[in-house]
Scaffold this motif. Structure first.
Motif, PDB file in Angstrom:
ATOM      1  N   PHE A 277      60.915  35.723  61.320  1.00  0.00           N
ATOM      2  CA  PHE A 277      60.663  36.142  59.949  1.00  0.00           C
ATOM      3  C   PHE A 277      60.188  34.989  59.077  1.00  0.00           C
ATOM      4  O   PHE A 277      59.327  35.184  58.202  1.00  0.00           O
ATOM      5  CB  PHE A 277      61.905  36.810  59.362  1.00  0.00           C
ATOM      6  N   ALA A 278      60.705  33.784  59.275  1.00  0.00           N
ATOM      7  CA  ALA A 278      60.247  32.641  58.477  1.00  0.00           C
ATOM      8  C   ALA A 278      58.802  32.297  58.818  1.00  0.00           C
ATOM      9  O   ALA A 278      58.012  31.948  57.935  1.00  0.00           O
ATOM     10  CB  ALA A 278      61.162  31.440  58.713  1.00  0.00           C
ATOM     11  N   ARG A 279      58.452  32.381  60.093  1.00  0.00           N
ATOM     12  CA  ARG A 279      57.057  32.129  60.470  1.00  0.00           C
ATOM     13  C   ARG A 279      56.130  33.148  59.808  1.00  0.00           C
ATOM     14  O   ARG A 279      55.051  32.794  59.315  1.00  0.00           O
ATOM     15  CB  ARG A 279      56.905  32.202  61.989  1.00  0.00           C
ATOM     16  N   MET A 280      56.535  34.411  59.805  1.00  0.00           N
ATOM     17  CA  MET A 280      55.705  35.445  59.211  1.00  0.00           C
ATOM     18  C   MET A 280      55.599  35.260  57.693  1.00  0.00           C
ATOM     19  O   MET A 280      54.533  35.476  57.096  1.00  0.00           O
ATOM     20  CB  MET A 280      56.266  36.828  59.532  1.00  0.00           C
ATOM     21  N   LEU A 281      56.689  34.843  57.049  1.00  0.00           N
ATOM     22  CA  LEU A 281      56.638  34.555  55.621  1.00  0.00           C
ATOM     23  C   LEU A 281      55.671  33.416  55.326  1.00  0.00           C
ATOM     24  O   LEU A 281      54.871  33.476  54.386  1.00  0.00           O
ATOM     25  CB  LEU A 281      58.029  34.182  55.104  1.00  0.00           C
ATOM     26  N   ALA A 282      55.754  32.362  56.136  1.00  0.00           N
ATOM     27  CA  ALA A 282      54.897  31.201  55.924  1.00  0.00           C
ATOM     28  C   ALA A 282      53.418  31.545  56.124  1.00  0.00           C
ATOM     29  O   ALA A 282      52.550  31.027  55.423  1.00  0.00           O
ATOM     30  CB  ALA A 282      55.307  30.072  56.872  1.00  0.00           C
TER      31      ALA A 282
ATOM     32  N   ASP B 197      51.641  43.427  55.822  1.00  0.00           N
ATOM     33  CA  ASP B 197      50.335  43.519  56.479  1.00  0.00           C
ATOM     34  C   ASP B 197      50.308  42.610  57.704  1.00  0.00           C
ATOM     35  O   ASP B 197      49.743  42.967  58.746  1.00  0.00           O
ATOM     36  CB  ASP B 197      49.218  43.111  55.519  1.00  0.00           C
ATOM     37  N   GLY B 198      50.916  41.434  57.567  1.00  0.00           N
ATOM     38  CA  GLY B 198      50.984  40.516  58.699  1.00  0.00           C
ATOM     39  C   GLY B 198      51.783  41.082  59.853  1.00  0.00           C
ATOM     40  O   GLY B 198      51.412  40.950  61.016  1.00  0.00           O
ATOM     41  N   LEU B 199      52.915  41.737  59.518  1.00  0.00           N
ATOM     42  CA  LEU B 199      53.737  42.361  60.563  1.00  0.00           C
ATOM     43  C   LEU B 199      52.959  43.440  61.300  1.00  0.00           C
ATOM     44  O   LEU B 199      53.024  43.557  62.522  1.00  0.00           O
ATOM     45  CB  LEU B 199      54.990  42.983  59.944  1.00  0.00           C
TER      46      LEU B 199
END
Length: 570
Positions: free
Chosen positions: A514-519, A527-529
């Motif tokens: 989740f932190a990688r996706m937030l960054a 949208d990234g997910l």
């Protein structure tokens, strides 16, 4: 409000105390300087940031300290000082994840000084597409204000490959009443060369010259992510003399701290703020009312329905994400579009299980057995409904006791009609092996069996002897032959003198993902997910798949491939 001071007990012995204290002090100074910057106290911010830019001080905040020092200097029109700090930043941290912001500011400084070649050169190096609009607005500020057509045409000739300057010229020609036929021919040639869309042309009008520097700062550009962790640590019962009933909370949190270290190595800075939250809804109310807590970028937990509901009441649809790390209740997702389940819901697990057994069972009859917990019965009834929806039949559905004699007495002999497969849902680790032996006694030695992994004591059951016909439902399978798991176990042991539990793996994987996706995606997180490719990055457990839902839709069913258990879709 019970805020856990992590270094006082959970992380005792995990790292050198002096080093940990130094990091904490650096973080405090950085956050204080950032607060000064946001309140436009730029000189005060520079004074606090200056020591943090020392070449001898390497922390997760060093690159950010350079950048905000330069940004503060820019705001004070101390352009030379700002430029020197940015060049130092580029030299020391060329791989910084926000290097594009530094190039943007260098471009702004150069354009301010009339150094077009240098300014456009810096802007051309920017690869981050999220900065495209800011770059365009910056150029509009300097070039869109030009009212001399001849000067603008000369500028476009000089920088013939610059799309933004070409668009500015086309817009000027098309909107100027004094444009000649020759001018329109130039505009037409540029249109053919760059293929400007109608949307781009409209943007020129809407963006027409405005001050656009520095790039706006906000939640996703502050240099770190605040993650609040709401778990039942039960500090009032804390004792190091015995293993606690809520040991899973500590194991999970230790996994988070391991992930925090890995993320820092990747240039992603995470602050963990832990809160002791149990089942009392009233106890969580002062936490959600706290302004610091409300600044969280991510909230993990709480675990219990009442406290989860109170927390979701504040965070649902806020500009943050909320993760339930353990629940399989899909109804929680109804609370808000920014709420996620780290595990597949029971409904999804049973859907995938029934789909798989449809391909394995030579017939439609099933026999379903389940244990004494609420989750056991929920899975059994959900599976029965899924099986029926696929044209299957349920011969019997029985709540069992984990007792061999009871099973021998109550499981039918199936003399006249045999099930095409058997399903077992139990959290008692003795149930699985006993049921398998009873089925063998009924001469059902080749009948496929679907079972939750918790029905077996993996250490004692010798699952391999059933492997040819056994399929396990397990969303947290750990392949201990994987190199990354062995490395994690080694690091975990070195820090804690204990081996990790499955909750440690969960904490590590979930924060890492989740932190990688937030960054990467910031305010475009969902949208990234949805566009992520499951399996692209390796995790300790089964990984993540949020491409179609806010619940993790990994494949929960495992088969034995001759040497180890693997998801059935691999």
């Amino acid at each position: 409000m019970k805020v856990i001071i992590v270094v006082m007990f959970i992380l005792a012995g995990l790292s050198n105390a002096a080093f940990a204290q130094n990091i904490a002090q650096t973080e405090s100074k950085y956050r204080s300087a950032l607060a000064d910057y946001k309140q436009e106290r730029y000189a005060a911010a520079m004074e606090k940031l200056s020591p943090l830019t020392s070449v001898n001080l390497k922390t997760p905040y060093s690159a950010y300290a350079h950048y905000y020092y330069a940004l503060s200097a820019y705001q004070l029109k101390r352009f030379k000082e700002s430029k020197q700090m940015l060049l130092q930043l580029q030299s020391r941290y060329p791989g910084w994840n926000r290097i594009g912001d530094a190039q943007y500011l260098l471009g702004a400084i150069a354009l301010e000084a009339g150094q077009l070649d240098e300014g456009l050169g810096h802007l051309a190096k920017i690869k981050d597409s999220s900065l495209a609009k800011d770059v365009f607005s910056l150029k509009q500020h300097y070039f869109g204000a030009i009212t001399d057509l001849a000067k603008l045409k000369e500028l476009q000739k000089q920088y013939a490959d610059d799309r933004d300057i070409a668009l500015t010229l086309v817009h000027f020609i098309e909107t100027s009443p004094s444009s000649t036929q020759t001018d329109f021919q130039i505009a037409d040639q540029l249109q053919k060369q760059f293929k400007f869309s109608k949307k781009e042309k409209v943007a020129v009008s809407e963006e027409a010259p405005k001050r656009s520097i520095p790039k706006s700062e906000g939640q996703w550009t502050k240099g770190y992510y605040d993650v609040s962790v709401l778990l039942p640590f039960r500090l009032d019962e804390f004792s190091t003399a015995k293993r606690r009933s809520n040991q899973f909370a500590y194991d999970y949190y230790l996994g988070l701290t391991m992930a925090k270290e890995q993320l820092a190595a990747e240039g992603i800075n995470v602050n963990l703020w832990a809160y002791d939250v149990g089942a009392d809804a009233k106890a969580v109310e002062p936490i959600v009312d706290n302004k610091n807590f409300q600044q969280s970028d991510m909230v993990i937990g709480p675990l219990y329905p009442a406290t989860f509901e109170v927390t979701a009441g504040y965070f649902a649809n806020a500009n943050a994400i909320m993760l339930n790390p353990l629940s399989t209740d899909g109804n929680l997702l109804k609370s808000g579009s920014n709420i996620y389940l780290a595990h597949p819901s029971i409904a999804f697990q049973m859907q995938k299980a029934a789909q798989w057994m449809k391909t394995q069972a030579m017939g439609t009859n099933s026999a379903i057995y389940y244990g004494g917990t609420a989750k056991d019965s929920a899975m059994a009834f959900s599976y029965a409904n899924e099986w029926k929806s696929k044209g299957g039949k349920v011969m019997e559905m029985v709540k069992i006791q984990p007792n061999r004699e009871w099973l021998e007495t109550n499981i039918p002999t199936f003399d006249t009609s045999k099930p095409s497969h058997v399903a077992l849902f139990s959290t008692d680790g003795a149930s699985g092996a006993m049921l398998m032996e009873v089925l063998n006694g009924r001469k059902l030695t080749s009948t496929p069996v679907l079972s939750t992994s918790t029905s077996f004591n993996v250490q004692q059951s010798r699952l391999n002897r059933y492997a040819s016909r056994l399929y396990l439902i397990n969303t947290d399978y750990a392949d201990r032959e994987k190199e990354n798991i062995r490395e994690f176990q080694k690091n975990y042991w070195n820090k804690t003198s204990t081996f990790p539990s499955v909750y440690s793996y969960q904490g590590y994987d979930q924060l890492l993902f989740f932190a990688r996706m937030l960054a990467r995606h910031k305010d475009k997180f969902q949208d990234g997910l949805r566009s992520a490719r499951p399996g692209e990055e390796e995790y300790l457990l089964s990984g993540f798949n949020f491409t179609k839902s806010n619940e993790n839709q990994i494949t929960p069913v495992l088969k034995y491939n001759g040497s180890k258990w693997t998801p059935v879709d691999r």
